[in-house]
Design an enzyme around this catalytic site. Structure first.
Site, mmCIF file in Angstrom:
data_model
loop_
_atom_site.group_PDB
_atom_site.id
_atom_site.type_symbol
_atom_site.label_atom_id
_atom_site.label_comp_id
_atom_site.label_asym_id
_atom_site.label_seq_id
_atom_site.Cartn_x
_atom_site.Cartn_y
_atom_site.Cartn_z
ATOM 1 N N LYS A 365 0.824 -1.213 0.000
ATOM 2 C CA LYS A 365 0.000 0.000 0.000
ATOM 3 C C LYS A 365 0.859 1.265 0.000
ATOM 4 O O LYS A 365 0.624 2.187 -0.782
ATOM 5 C CB LYS A 365 -0.926 -0.002 1.226
ATOM 6 C CG LYS A 365 -1.865 -1.188 1.301
ATOM 7 C CD LYS A 365 -2.769 -1.131 2.502
ATOM 8 C CE LYS A 365 -2.020 -1.264 3.805
ATOM 9 N NZ LYS A 365 -1.327 -2.558 3.968
ATOM 10 N N SER A 689 -19.316 -18.753 9.420
ATOM 11 C CA SER A 689 -19.226 -19.471 8.144
ATOM 12 C C SER A 689 -19.035 -20.968 8.289
ATOM 13 O O SER A 689 -19.059 -21.697 7.304
ATOM 14 C CB SER A 689 -18.088 -18.889 7.295
ATOM 15 O OG SER A 689 -16.851 -19.106 7.919
ATOM 16 N N LYS A 732 -10.279 -18.687 0.918
ATOM 17 C CA LYS A 732 -10.768 -20.011 1.326
ATOM 18 C C LYS A 732 -10.636 -21.027 0.205
ATOM 19 O O LYS A 732 -10.196 -22.169 0.426
ATOM 20 C CB LYS A 732 -12.233 -19.901 1.776
ATOM 21 C CG LYS A 732 -12.424 -19.128 3.081
ATOM 22 C CD LYS A 732 -13.885 -19.008 3.437
ATOM 23 C CE LYS A 732 -14.078 -18.268 4.762
ATOM 24 N NZ LYS A 732 -15.493 -18.117 5.131
#
Length: 788
Positions: A365, A689, A732
């Site tokens: 960044k 989740s 994931k």
């Protein structure tokens, strides 16, 4: 003729012990001291009852009850001349030193502490060498007395008349102001010639220091006199010029400052304020404190850029090339900059954007800010806000305070030198606040396009236009940024890199840069793709590439050492070639630091694989369910958070309500306990989740069916059986790919998120989407009845 004789015999003696702090007593020395410790008072009282003699030893430490190791090994026997008892119980004792002695043994008795010591015999033979050393010591002490001005004439006369070397040494040593260690050194030396040499060296060393101090003091005095002289002369000249009406001289520098401020071309409001302060400055005396404050203030106004701006690069293709040269991917951030360049070509007077780059550490960044400045051909300034908790860091202090300065914004603008730099506010999420104010509130004006054209710093007290600046901010998380501040920024998320992206970054950017930094750009060094992936997966655990660069740098340094050891260099005729493979990594980096996720070799009932997101990337999360005889309890282990525990309870409630769909009895839960465990219990786990994963594990255990092999899943569930969307899909799915899963179950609403996945992942994994638990079960238990 001086007699040659020894004054004292070398026989052991015993006397009461008196330890002293920071005081060394020499023979022939008459000195007072205070005694307040019980043991010391008793020792003095015993001495007064006998021959009035005590043995004085200087302490090494400030201990109240010194042991033998706390005392110097040498001391002086002394005679008590006078003793006075004070009202507070302490004694004022006047003693005269008699002879030196080395401490042999300390004897503790009920009434006092005594010491056995050996007197040091004094050689009073005065040959030509000793006479010369005595003359040198006298000469050095006279010089010392000239610097100190505190040595009395009586002492000087006594030293001049001293006929024996031991008396001369002891008289001089008693009257020089040196450290205790140096005095102990003089007291301890036995040989008379060595004592004289030691004494002379110590005095000469002190003379050098005193001479230097006097020289510095004279220079300071002379400088002060010169300044006073200049002040009076300047004042006389000013008064003469005033009487003559002559303004040619500018002693305050006001005219020069006025010229510089007009050249900077500030707005009329600023110019009017500056002219008012310049008039005040010209009326003040140049040496007055207020004149210095005003001059510094006007210099800040003169040094700030008010109208000078850099010309933007309008070539979109060139800007895109520069951004791609410095960073891999980051499409959203790069497209936003290219959009800005395009709009600038259509409208010149647009306000600078305020972008917030959010992402994990090490994703580039801060360096992207520099790259954006290079692409736009603008100046770049950076301010780190990590740990800033004072509003004055942003807005500055009033100029009436001593040492006052503008805030970091104005300081950075002076450093930039143009009104339109790229301004990076780094770590904006790590500011805090205290009694000195809230810096995030001060930033509200800085980062508001509707207000920052009239930003007022407390030091300047005049508006400054920040609207032409391109503001960039960086943060690792948005949760700690106040909403009003967040609302003023355009959020651009920079997600963590996948393994494949890291591999490309390493190949295209990191390895060439490290080869150049380590002086191996001339060599033929290559990394196999498998080796880079092994470094990523087994030696680093991060979302960014900082540690990856460190590990690659370590490998290249090892290769550099090998090249030097083999005699290779840029001028060598024979080429130096090295290929880094997966097998050679252990030699360079040692054993792997991180292991693969837990994946069982054999599939079984109640075993299901979930997918979890962490700051370091995605992970496979195995969940095990087991049935036990019991009373219907739900047992949860594995360091689970509250949200995860609630998901397990929701899953059980759903199964109990829909028991018929899974061919279960209505009271199936009454005689069993269901135990759910998530391995790696030391690691805390939480989040919604894992709902679908826990549901599947329970159904697999209850129906004795094995889940579809090599399948991972993720999704939040509700009591009605809906599967809700989740975040972190990219990380994931990559975890599933890394652990060789062939199928992944995702919520239906996450279908769009798979479009950004790498093509190699899409080729290897089958994706199934479900909007309800029932649909997910059809996929998971299809043709997997009772196979073990």
């Amino acid at each position: 003729m001086i007699k040659k004789s020894l004054i004292f015999k070398n026989e052991k003696k015993e006397l009461p012990l008196v330890p002293l702090r920071e005081l060394v007593v020499f023979p022939y020395m008459v000195t007072p001291f205070f005694a307040g410790r019980t043991a010391t008072i008793k020792a003095i009282e015993r001495a007064l009852e006998t021959d009035r003699q005590v043995f004085l030893v200087c302490q090494k430490t400030n201990s109240e009850t010194p042991a033998e190791e706390d005392l110097h090994h040498v001391g002086t026997s002394a005679k008590i001349l006078q003793m006075l008892k004070l009202p507070d119980g302490t004694l004022r004792v006047l003693v005269e030193g008699l002879e030196r002695g080395t401490l042999n043994k300390i004897i503790s008795r009920k009434d006092s502490t005594r010491v056995i010591f050996t007197p040091i015999s004094e050689d009073r033979n005065v040959d030509s060498n000793i006479a010369a050393l005595m003359a040198a010591a006298r000469k050095s002490f006279k010089k010392y007395a000239g610097f100190q001005k505190k040595v009395s004439q009586d002492v000087l006369d006594a030293i001049e008349k001293a006929e024996y070397p031991d008396k001369l040494i002891d008289l001089i040593a008693a009257n020089i102001n040196v450290e205790v260690e140096k005095k102990i050194e003089i007291l301890a030396v036995k040989k008379v010639s060595d004592r004289l040499e030691t004494l002379t060296v110590i005095i000469e060393s002190e003379n050098n220091v005193l001479e230097l101090q006097n020289r510095i003091q004279l220079k300071v005095q002379k400088k002060l006199e010169q300044n006073q002289k200049e002040y009076f002369l300047n004042e006389q000249i000013r008064q003469i010029n005033k009487e003559l009406g002559n303004d040619n001289n500018d002693p305050s520098g006001a005219k020069e400052l006025e010229r510089r401020i007009k050249e900077a071309n500030p707005p009329k409001e600023v110019l009017a304020k500056a002219e008012s302060e310049i008039k005040r400055l010209s009326r003040l005396q140049p040496m007055s404190p207020e004149s210095g404050v005003l001059r510094t203030y006007l210099e800040w106004i003169a040094d700030l850029p008010w109208s000078k701006k850099s010309t933007d690069n309008k070539d979109i293709d060139l800007a895109a090339k520069i951004l791609d040269e410095d960073h891999y991917n980051m499409k959203k951030a790069k497209e936003r900059i290219l959009d800005f360049i395009a709009v600038r070509q259509l409208k010149e007077s647009m306000k600078g954007p305020i972008l917030c780059l959010v992402g994990p550490p090490g994703t580039g960044k801060t360096s992207l800010g520099r790259s954006i400045a290079r692409a736009l051909d603008r100046k770049f300034v950076r301010v780190s806000l990590g740990g800033v908790k004072d509003e004055a860091e942003i807005r500055g202090h009033r100029k009436t305070y001593v040492g006052a300065l503008p805030g970091k914004v104005i300081q950075s603008m002076k450093k930039a030198g143009t009104v339109n730099p790229v301004f990076l506010l780094d770590e904006i999420d790590k500011m805090s606040s205290d009694f000195r104010g809230d810096p995030s509130s001060a930033l509200l004006e800085v980062l508001d396009p509707q207000q920052n054209n009239t930003f007022v710093d407390h030091y300047l007290e005049i508006p400054y236009d920040l609207s032409k600046i391109m503001f960039l901010t960086t943060a690792n998380s948005l949760h700690t940024i106040p909403y009003p501040l967040l609302d003023r920024m355009e959020i651009i998320e920079i997600p963590g890199y996948t393994d494949f992206e890291k591999e490309r970054i390493a190949s295209q950017f990191i390895i060439p840069r490290q080869l150049e930094e380590n002086g191996l750009e001339w060599a033929d060094i290559s990394f196999q793709k498998s080796a880079i992936l092994n470094i990523i997966r087994k030696y680093t655990m991060e979302s960014g590439v900082r540690n990856l660069e460190r590990e690659i740098a370590t490998v290249i340094r090892k290769i550099a050492r090998k090249a030097v050891s083999g005699g290779y260099s840029e001028k060598s005729e024979e080429a130096f070639k090295v290929t880094v493979t997966s097998k050679s990594l252990k030699k360079h980096l040692g054993n792997p630091r991180f292991e693969d996720d837990i994946v069982y070799k054999k599939n079984r009932k109640g075993l299901v694989y979930g997918l979890a997101w962490t700051e370091m990337g995605g992970k496979i999360l195995p969940i095990e369910a087991s049935l036990l005889k019991g009373t219907g309890k739900l047992i949860l282990t594995g360091s689970l958070g509250d949200v995860m525990k609630e998901s397990a309870q929701i899953a059980l409630s759903f199964i109990r309500e829909h028991f018929r769909e899974f061919n279960l009895e209505s009271d199936f839960h009454e005689e069993i306990d269901i135990h759910i465990h998530v391995p790696q219990g030391a690691i805390p786990k939480d989040g919604p989740s894992a709902g679908i994963t826990m549901t599947t594990a329970m159904i697999s255990a209850l129906t004795e069916k094995i889940v579809r092999p090599q399948t991972a899943m993720t999704g939040e569930i509700t009591l009605t059986g809906r599967i809700l969307p989740i975040g972190g899909v990219k990380e994931k799915v990559l975890a599933a790919y890394r652990n060789k899963m062939t199928a992944v179950i995702l919520p239906e609403e996450n279908r769009k998120d798979t479009e950004e996945l790498p093509s190699e992942v899409l080729r290897e994994i089958d994706f199934f989407y479900a909007d309800s638990i029932q649909n997910a079960m059809k996929i998971l238990f299809e043709d997997n009845s009772d196979k073990d």
